[in-house]
Design a protein around this motif. Structure first.
Motif, mmCIF file in Angstrom:
data_model
loop_
_atom_site.group_PDB
_atom_site.id
_atom_site.type_symbol
_atom_site.label_atom_id
_atom_site.label_comp_id
_atom_site.label_asym_id
_atom_site.label_seq_id
_atom_site.Cartn_x
_atom_site.Cartn_y
_atom_site.Cartn_z
ATOM 1 N N VAL A 7 0.992 -1.268 -0.015
ATOM 2 C CA VAL A 7 0.094 0.144 0.055
ATOM 3 C C VAL A 7 0.760 1.262 -0.042
ATOM 4 C CG1 VAL A 7 -2.032 -0.955 1.224
ATOM 5 C CG2 VAL A 7 -0.305 0.037 2.505
ATOM 6 N N VAL A 9 -0.182 5.406 0.813
ATOM 7 C CA VAL A 9 -0.923 6.337 1.230
ATOM 8 C C VAL A 9 -0.298 7.715 1.209
ATOM 9 C CG1 VAL A 9 -2.995 7.062 2.888
ATOM 10 C CG2 VAL A 9 -2.131 4.440 2.620
ATOM 11 N N GLY A 10 -0.749 8.642 0.621
ATOM 12 C CA GLY A 10 -0.082 9.949 0.655
ATOM 13 C C GLY A 10 -0.960 11.233 1.526
ATOM 14 N N GLU A 46 11.498 5.251 -15.875
ATOM 15 C CA GLU A 46 12.311 4.177 -15.844
ATOM 16 C C GLU A 46 11.897 3.041 -14.921
ATOM 17 O OE1 GLU A 46 15.791 5.855 -14.642
ATOM 18 O OE2 GLU A 46 15.589 7.754 -15.369
ATOM 19 N N VAL A 51 6.495 -2.352 -10.752
ATOM 20 C CA VAL A 51 6.237 -1.118 -10.173
ATOM 21 C C VAL A 51 4.759 -0.524 -10.810
ATOM 22 C CG1 VAL A 51 6.894 1.272 -10.284
ATOM 23 C CG2 VAL A 51 8.427 -0.288 -10.065
ATOM 24 N N PRO B 729 16.209 7.528 -10.348
ATOM 25 C CA PRO B 729 15.779 7.962 -11.791
ATOM 26 C C PRO B 729 16.106 9.509 -11.894
ATOM 27 C CG PRO B 729 13.732 7.098 -10.467
ATOM 28 C CD PRO B 729 15.004 7.138 -9.677
ATOM 29 N N GLN B 730 16.149 9.965 -13.210
ATOM 30 C CA GLN B 730 16.383 11.413 -13.356
ATOM 31 C C GLN B 730 15.615 12.426 -12.514
ATOM 32 O OE1 GLN B 730 18.756 11.879 -16.309
ATOM 33 N NE2 GLN B 730 18.810 13.881 -15.358
ATOM 34 N N GLN B 751 4.943 16.478 -0.314
ATOM 35 C CA GLN B 751 3.912 15.272 -0.151
ATOM 36 C C GLN B 751 4.496 14.285 0.846
ATOM 37 O OE1 GLN B 751 1.205 13.640 -0.281
ATOM 38 N NE2 GLN B 751 0.593 13.308 -2.453
ATOM 39 N N MET B 752 3.608 14.179 2.005
ATOM 40 C CA MET B 752 4.320 13.283 2.909
ATOM 41 C C MET B 752 3.570 12.070 2.546
ATOM 42 S SD MET B 752 3.470 11.180 5.741
ATOM 43 C CE MET B 752 1.896 11.790 6.166
ATOM 44 N N PHE B 753 4.070 10.879 2.711
ATOM 45 C CA PHE B 753 3.355 9.547 2.550
ATOM 46 C C PHE B 753 3.788 8.353 3.280
ATOM 47 C CE2 PHE B 753 7.210 7.672 0.705
ATOM 48 C CZ PHE B 753 7.528 8.734 -0.150
ATOM 49 N N SER B 755 4.348 4.164 3.002
ATOM 50 C CA SER B 755 4.000 2.891 1.985
ATOM 51 C C SER B 755 4.182 1.879 3.221
ATOM 52 C CB SER B 755 5.081 3.058 0.914
ATOM 53 O OG SER B 755 4.637 1.987 0.099
ATOM 54 N N ASN B 781 12.575 -2.174 -4.727
ATOM 55 C CA ASN B 781 11.487 -2.098 -5.432
ATOM 56 C C ASN B 781 10.574 -0.922 -4.798
ATOM 57 O OD1 ASN B 781 12.174 -4.048 -7.350
ATOM 58 N ND2 ASN B 781 11.226 -5.690 -6.321
ATOM 59 N N LYS B 784 11.588 2.117 -5.952
ATOM 60 C CA LYS B 784 11.486 2.308 -7.207
ATOM 61 C C LYS B 784 9.746 2.841 -7.371
ATOM 62 C CE LYS B 784 14.395 -0.676 -9.524
ATOM 63 N NZ LYS B 784 14.700 -2.162 -9.760
ATOM 64 N N SER B 785 9.088 2.009 -6.764
ATOM 65 C CA SER B 785 7.768 2.553 -6.752
ATOM 66 C C SER B 785 7.661 3.711 -6.249
ATOM 67 C CB SER B 785 6.927 1.550 -5.735
ATOM 68 O OG SER B 785 6.256 0.284 -6.481
ATOM 69 N N LEU B 786 8.082 4.230 -5.115
ATOM 70 C CA LEU B 786 7.923 5.642 -4.486
ATOM 71 C C LEU B 786 8.406 6.526 -5.709
ATOM 72 C CD1 LEU B 786 9.343 5.440 -1.036
ATOM 73 C CD2 LEU B 786 6.991 5.083 -1.793
ATOM 74 N N PHE B 788 8.204 6.147 -8.939
ATOM 75 C CA PHE B 788 7.346 6.374 -10.066
ATOM 76 C C PHE B 788 5.941 7.154 -9.466
ATOM 77 C CE2 PHE B 788 3.589 4.508 -12.175
ATOM 78 C CZ PHE B 788 4.050 4.729 -13.450
ATOM 79 N N LYS B 789 5.655 6.724 -8.239
ATOM 80 C CA LYS B 789 4.468 7.322 -7.567
ATOM 81 C C LYS B 789 4.586 9.043 -7.957
ATOM 82 C CE LYS B 789 1.554 4.364 -5.559
ATOM 83 N NZ LYS B 789 0.254 4.213 -6.272
ATOM 84 N N LEU B 790 5.673 9.483 -7.423
ATOM 85 C CA LEU B 790 6.092 10.682 -7.157
ATOM 86 C C LEU B 790 6.484 11.560 -8.296
ATOM 87 C CD1 LEU B 790 7.285 9.949 -3.850
ATOM 88 C CD2 LEU B 790 5.138 11.144 -4.084
ATOM 89 N N ARG B 791 6.464 10.968 -9.430
ATOM 90 C CA ARG B 791 7.214 11.638 -10.703
ATOM 91 C C ARG B 791 6.708 12.413 -11.068
ATOM 92 N NH1 ARG B 791 3.290 7.810 -12.014
ATOM 93 N NH2 ARG B 791 1.877 7.971 -13.725
#
Lengths: 357, 1072
Positions: A7, A9-10, A46, A51, B729-730, B751-753, B755, B781, B784-786, B788-791
């Motif tokens: 999960v 959550v932001g 990337e 993901v 990532p860039q 943005q606080m989150f 996970s 991973n 990486k997910s973070l 991507f989420k925050l891109r």
């Protein structure tokens, strides 16, 4: 070995418009991931398929949790669970209540009942809109219908306020509610060439001119029903076709006005009495609920089709209807000018809108 | 009867339907405090009841006010059967007990049920009338302020830092009481929630008492933890740093006084050097506390003057003395101890000279020794008498003693960035403590003069450097304070221990910044990077991850097995950290946090830190690979391939993090000892087995190059692991400290989150390597997910990345992350990057504009008074340190009464700004407001919502904003349980909504206090248990933070332009 729980959550709820649309369109998580991969978001950021899957799952969950709130959009603004910026809230609502024209065309005028809902899989197969999405759209119609059914005041305004929809969308919903309430027949083969926007336009005309609300916006009955008194009065128009003199007079007035101005003059002259009878009969019968339902089919059968077979252009149509309407006022024995204007105004704009291929 | 608590129930909304027949609810409310309960009327048939109750009044002791929460229960009235509970709200009264915090709690609070989650909201009003209690033997400690923030809170100044406070309370866990067998899960959860509320209230009160005893008025860096020991009980423990804080006042009456002592956050030594002598006489301290302060300062000052002449001698003595000292043990050698007799500080007389702070007022932290940590494995036994938590106390005592002695061995008298943690599995408990050994300035502590002398003994080394810099840049000799002992940019790196008697193997060199003191080759710390530290390039998150299998065992044997494994685990984590640090071309770690988690069949170790390149430290050598059996060519080929890969990675990383050490400076200054140039090609001198490799071209080759021997598969794996860490990532940066070293120009977008991931190992027979890989991949991973989420926030930095690992069940690994993503302006990075290539000396100043502004302040007469023509009074205005309000203290500035002075100050302000702009440092500082005002606008458009936006961040500040008020600590504990796991979307759905609910409740309580943000937020506990077969799950979450009111800096600036019309209170209004 597997990720059992995953999960994110932001504090400010993160929502991706693209994923939201996929969710609304009824894609499964896996299908949505495929679409996203094809969309090239992976190269951009990337990321790997894992993901993307995790992100999609997360967003789907968020949307599912939000869905309950979206059913009462006003709650979205003062709920505490999700911190969503107002512009995002507006986006969520607007997209949630958006619908496919193809789909709405199928259920327009149908009773928003469980029976209709059961048939949605057929609709889905026919329109190519996923069943999930069909259900959402159908439920939206039903929900809006239920809420505004009971409310006083102008229909469009009520919808806009209760569902926080943008103006155009609120108007469309008003049309849907109006059609569902009056059960207008729209599914007959002859009507299939008409788009939802055609009907929505006509609904707008009817709501604005033929309902009780059109006369007095604060009347206790609302925009959803046609003005009974008006429908009653419409019967008086029958004199235009039952009185032979009046009919002839009317015809000669129109013919005089149109002579030389239209290429289909002969056809018009030959057909005048039929056309006039068609329009006036529709008016006279509107007092019966059953005939209200057939309003559009009648318009097409009695008026639009004959004209189309004679190859009238829209300009011809416009000319004819203008003079047809105006000439009636010059008839000395015709007294029902107000009803006539109210009737023909709507008829004219509806026909003009509906007169296309 | 020292307190009257008043509560009023206004209304409810969005209540759940409790009566299926009518689709409505007949709700009423019970308000309970202590043993008193009031009820509202039933509001029939509504989901949005309007009770509008009278004021319910509770007359209670302030002790109870501190311990107990106000408990509000919403129920559905049922004529025929028992009333159904809808949910509860616990309200912590504590923020209302402190005059400087909140005055009223008012707002919509979520009604929470442990089974159903949030069920509607209730609008309440709560007030407290507190009567003064002069009883000396009182049990309450009302008025002591608590802060989770691990630095001096932004709108306070530290007058005194008293030191370590700790306390723990124990109880039986209701979940394990016999009654739990017959009561409902809801009742059991509520009993637990309530108990923990009570215990943390009690704990806070007891800590408060200790603080009062020490003469303090606040606890900073308050860290409270729960140990769910299962059968053996429930422990709530807390540590913190007692301080005497003074609010940077906004009242006109204190204005004159305040101007003397200069606002806290950039209290710089020289001010004291300059101004202290005159002040106590002229203004007169208004409170006894102040008197204390000054008395503690003045002796040290006078001493420093006397001894300054003999500095050199003193500084030399330790070196020569220690030379003969030979080997000093852990407890510091006898000679060393002898020396320390002279330099005994007040700190050492203290039981534990520990500080939970991670960043300090400048000038406080003098030298950093390195990380000290201690662990011990204990077997839990039932707590027999909750009032005598002696065993637990003794355990912690042991560990703290160990830490203390470690610090001593490093030649340090204090431990900063101190924290404690536990990991429990069944009956085994690992207690851990860690911190950073350091030497602190006495300036904020009560201490004897000897301490000053001690510090002065190192002074000459750096003294001249400090003055050179100030003189060179400012042309002001006035700034030469005697307290200025270390150059701010590098001083903390200088070794505190004796170089001939290093407690651990380290290579010392002369400081690359000042060339006068010795520095180690690498530096590990648990604190944040000091604001004034000189760094090169940017930092990055570095993690070492390790998994070790362990045999299942019971009791004593199990504990022994774990104890035996621990040192290896720590060693390997350390090696991994070191390798990864070198791979990134960096030489120091900040914010190091090593977490070791114990499960039945494995141990997990996770070390997170932020790597940086400290300009003062030597550049790291490369990593060399050595094969032990270089028999065939393919093997050597393989090795050289790998070596090449590593070298490439290092080069790439140096590029990525913009690490290009300023070599020019080295040349200019010249090093007193022959120092290998970085580019020079040297053959490694480590003898062991690596002669073959010397032929390789080692572009990073250096005398102290790090050798990795590939003698077994382990090492191969290690190297692979080293290289598989994927780069960010860039556009992304990440760190686990408060802010990213090297980035300053934050926008206000944050943005606080949180996970959370749980990974199931289905295959029980995994090797250590296999486990390592799984664990490492899991973390990678997740990151990486973070990204991507925050891109959408790029360019952005993930700050304060706080990983917590747990082994909730045999084959489960749980990783939870809380962090904040902060955007920054791209253009500025380039500029910074450019600057980083400049000379060190310039950089030292540009990096730290606070410092610069301060320095400008030092000679106000000369630089500011002249342009203004008014002869009288102007110099007076100019000499007011508080007149440099623009950067420091707007509110006090705006509140000044006499308006003509106001305007003069404004002028002075603008002039100062003008002059500032001519210096290079302001290239960085001046564009800031633009970025901020832009983001402010977008923020304003949100204000139309009916729900106030509450920002949350794990950091102690909000970028682009100024915290104007601390409203009190938020410390909440929730349990959520479900018996319909599938229906709630499985484990992910369950936890997702629970975390969202926790956020919502935190936000709502902050908003009810009148706040608009939570800073220093952390999720300290997230215990998740599931039983999918029974369709059940349970989760416990504990969160904490400081509720604050902040105001956008651009608004403040606007306000300060019209000083007459703007007041402090109006600022507060805007903030909410």
């Amino acid at each position: 070995m597997s990720v059992e729980l995953d999960v994110f959550v932001g504090n400010t709820t993160i929502m991706d418009k693209e994923v939201y649309q996929l969710w609304l369109n009824g894609y499964t998580v896996n299908d949505a991931v495929k679409v996203r991969i094809e969309g090239g978001v992976m190269e951009e950021c990337e990321a790997s398929a894992d993901v993307l899957l995790s992100d999609t799952m997360d967003q789907y969950r968020t949307f599912q949790m939000c869905e309950r709130l979206l059913h009462h959009p006003a709650k979205l603004a003062n709920q505490l669970l999700f911190q969503i910026p107002p512009d995002r809230q507006a986006m969520l609502i607007e997209r949630y209540y958006a619908f496919d024209d193809l789909f709405v065309r199928e259920v327009l005028g149908k009773k928003l009942s469980k029976g209709t809902k059961k048939d949605l899989d057929d609709v889905s197969a026919k329109t190519g809109v996923s069943l999930k999405s069909c259900r959402r759209q159908f439920d939206n119609f039903k929900r809006v219908f239920k809420v505004v059914e009971e409310l006083k005041g102008p229909l469009v305004e009520n919808i806009r306020q209760h569902f926080l929809l943008p103006d155009q969308l609120a108007r469309d919903y008003a049309a849907i509610v109006f059609f569902a309430n009056n059960r207008f027949e729209t599914g007959k083969k002859k009507l299939l060439y008409l788009t939802f926007q055609d009907f929505a336009f006509c609904a707008g005309q009817l709501i604005n001119h033929w309902t009780l609300g059109a006369v007095d916006s604060m009347m206790e009955d609302m925009d959803v029903d046609l003005d009974k008194e008006f429908l009653q009065d419409l019967k008086d128009l029958k004199i235009l076709i039952t009185d032979k003199d009046l009919l002839d007079q009317h015809k000669s007035l129109v013919c005089t006005a149109l002579r030389g101005k239209t290429s289909v003059f002969n056809e018009m002259e030959a057909n005048f009495k039929n056309l006039s009878r068609g329009l006036v009969n529709i008016a006279a019968k509107l007092i019966n609920a059953k005939d209200v339902r057939d309003f559009f089919i009648d318009l097409v059968e009695k008026f639009i089709e004959p004209c189309r077979s004679d190859k009238w252009t829209s300009i011809d149509m416009n000319l004819f209807l203008t003079h047809y309407t105006n000439s009636a006022h010059i008839l000395d024995t015709f007294k029902h000018h107000a009803v006539w204007t109210r009737y023909m105004g709507v008829i004219k704009s509806c026909i003009l809108r509906m007169y296309h291929d | 009867m020292p307190g009257k608590l008043k509560a009023k129930i206004v209304a409810g909304r969005h209540l759940p339907v409790m009566d299926r027949a009518s689709d409505l609810t007949d709700a009423f409310v019970e308000v309970k405090f202590g043993n008193t309960t009031y009820k509202t009327d039933v509001y029939p048939k509504s989901l949005n009841p309007q009770w509008n109750s009278e004021w319910f009044k509770f007359e209670v002791d302030d002790e109870d006010l501190q311990d107990e929460p106000l408990q509000i229960t919403v129920l559905d009235h049922d004529t025929y059967s028992a009333n159904d509970a809808i949910g509860k709200v616990y309200i912590d009264i504590d923020p209302l007990l402190c005059s400087e915090a909140a005055t009223v709690i008012s707002g919509w609070l979520p009604i929470y049920d442990t089974i159903h989650g949030i069920r509607g909201e209730i609008n309440v009003l709560v007030k407290v009338d507190l009567f003064n209690d002069l009883n000396r033997f009182r049990q309450s400690s009302c008025g002591v302020k608590f802060f989770c923030t691990t630095s001096i809170p932004r709108c306070y100044r530290a007058i005194m830092v008293h030191g370590f406070v700790e306390e723990l309370v124990v109880n039986e866990d209701p979940e394990y009481q016999w009654i739990d067998r017959i009561r409902t899960p809801r009742a059991s959860n509520e009993a637990r929630q309530r108990l923990i509320f009570l215990m943390s209230g009690e704990l806070q009160r007891k800590i408060g008492l200790k603080v009062l005893e020490m003469g303090g008025n606040a606890v900073v860096g308050y860290l409270q933890c729960f140990d769910l020991e299962g059968e053996s009980g429930l422990v709530v423990r807390a540590i913190g740093t007692a301080c005497t804080l003074e609010k940077i006042s906004t009242l006109p009456s204190t204005a004159t006084h305040q101007s003397n002592s200069s606002p806290s956050k950039d209290m710089k030594e020289p001010v004291f050097g300059e101004e202290v002598p005159g002040i106590p006489l002229s203004s007169g301290p208004p409170t006894p506390l102040r008197a204390q302060t000054f008395s503690s300062f003045s002796p040290s000052k006078s001493y420093s003057r006397q001894s300054s002449s003999s500095d050199t001698e003193l500084s030399l003595t330790p070196k020569t003395g220690m030379g003969s000292g030979g080997s000093a043990g852990k407890e510091a050698g006898p000679l060393k101890a002898l020396l320390r007799q002279q330099t005994q500080s007040a700190l050492e007389q203290r039981e534990y000279p520990f500080f939970t702070l991670t960043s300090f007022p400048s000038g406080f932290l003098l030298h950093v020794g390195g990380v000290v940590s201690a662990r011990s494995v204990k077997l839990l036994d039932r707590i027999h008498n909750p009032d005598e938590p002696e065993t637990r106390d003794a355990w912690w005592e042991e560990i703290r003693q160990e830490i203390k002695s470690h610090a001593k061995a490093l030649g340090c008298h204090a431990v900063v960035g101190y924290s404690e943690s536990t990991s429990i599995c069944e009956e085994v408990c690992i207690l851990s403590a860690s911190g950073t050994a350091a030497i602190l300035s006495s300036r904020f502590m009560q201490d004897g003069p000897l301490d000053t002398e001690h510090r002065l003994s190192r002074q000459p080394l750096v003294f001249s450097t400090g003055s050179e810099r100030v003189e060179g840049d400012m042309g002001s000799s006035a700034s030469l304070g005697f307290e200025e002992v270390v150059p701010p940019g590098c001083g903390f790196c200088h070794i505190p221990y004796d170089e001939l008697n290093i407690p651990f193997p380290a290579q010392l060199t002369y400081c690359y910044s000042c060339r006068r003191s010795k520095v180690p080759d690498v530096l590990f710390t648990t604190i944040d990077l000091p604001a004034d530290a000189n760094i090169t390039g940017k930092g990055c998150l570095i993690q070492a991850r390790l998994c070790r299998t362990k045999k299942k065992a019971q009791g004593e044997g199990n504990a022994t097995a774990i104890s035996n494994l621990l040192p290896f685990l720590e060693y390997e984590l350390h090696t991994q950290l070191m390798n990864k640090l070198k791979l990134r071309g960096m030489n120091a770690l900040f914010g190091l946090r090593i977490q070791i988690s114990v499960g039945e069949t494995m141990l997990l170790g996770l070390a997170s830190a932020t790597g940086v390149y400290l300009t003062a430290l030597p550049g790291p050598g490369g990593i060399q690979i050595a094969g032990k059996t270089p028999s065939d060519i393919t093997y050597e080929q393989h090795i050289s391939n790998m070596q090449k890969k590593i070298n490439d990675t290092i080069a790439k990383n140096k590029d990525l993090y913009e690490i290009n050490p300023p070599e020019v400076v080295e040349e200019i200054i010249g090093s007193p000892i022959p120092e290998p140039r970085q580019r020079s090609r040297l053959f490694r001198s480590q003898s062991e087995s690596s002669d073959e490799v010397s032929e390789l071209d080692l572009s990073h080759g250096k005398k102290d190059a790090f050798v990795l021997e590939i003698d077994d598969t382990d090492a191969v794996e290690d190297i692979h692991a080293l290289l598989t860490d994927s780069p960010t990532p860039q556009g992304f940066y990440s760190c686990n400290t408060e802010i990213m070293p090297g980035i300053q120009n934050w926008t206000s977008a944050i943005q606080m989150f949180t996970s959370v991931r749980v990974f199931r190992l289905n295959n029980a027979n995994l090797t250590n390597q296999g486990l390592n890989k799984i664990f490492s991949d899991l973390c990678e991973n997740l990151l990486k997910s973070l990204y991507f989420k925050l891109r959408s926030m790029v360019p952005c930095c993930l700050c304060h990345l706080n990983f917590t690992v747990a082994i909730p069940e045999d084959e489960l690994i749980q990783v939870a992350v809380t962090a904040v993503a902060m955007s920054f302006d791209k253009e500025q990075i380039l500029e910074n990057g450019k600057q980083s290539g400049e000379k060190t000396l310039t950089k030292a100043i540009t990096e730290n504009d606070e410092q610069l502004q301060f320095n400008l302040e030092l000679n106000p007469e000369s630089s500011h008074a002249n342009p203004l023509s008014s002869p009288k009074g102007l110099s007076e205005v100019g000499s007011h340190p508080s007149a440099r309000a623009p950067s420091v203290d707007y509110s006090s500035f705006a509140d000044r009464c006499s308006s003509w002075i106001e305007q003069l100050r404004l002028k002075a302000h603008t002039i100062r700004r003008g002059s500032v702009k001519t210096t290079s440092s302001m290239e960085k500082a001046s564009p800031l407001p633009e970025g901020r005002s832009r983001s402010l606008r977008s923020n304003r458009s949100y204000s139309g919502t009916s729900v106030a936006v509450v920002k949350m961040t794990p950091l102690s500040f909000i970028p682009g904003a100024k915290i104007i008020k601390y409203l009190g600590i938020i410390n909440m504990f929730f349990i959520r349980e479900t018996t319909s796991l599938r229906e709630e979307g499985g484990v992910s759905g369950f936890l997702h909504s629970f975390i969202a609910e926790v956020f919502a409740m935190v936000r709502a309580h902050v908003a009810a206090l009148g706040g608009n943000a939570v800073v220093s937020y952390s999720m300290k506990e997230c215990v998740f248990m599931e039983n999918p077969n029974k369709n059940q799950a349970q989760c416990l979450i504990n969160v904490s933070g400081d509720a604050v009111i902040f105001v956008r800096e651009s608004e403040l600036e606007a306000a300060s332009v019209q000083p007459q019309s703007t007041t402090h209170t109006s600022n507060g209004g805007e903030g909410t």
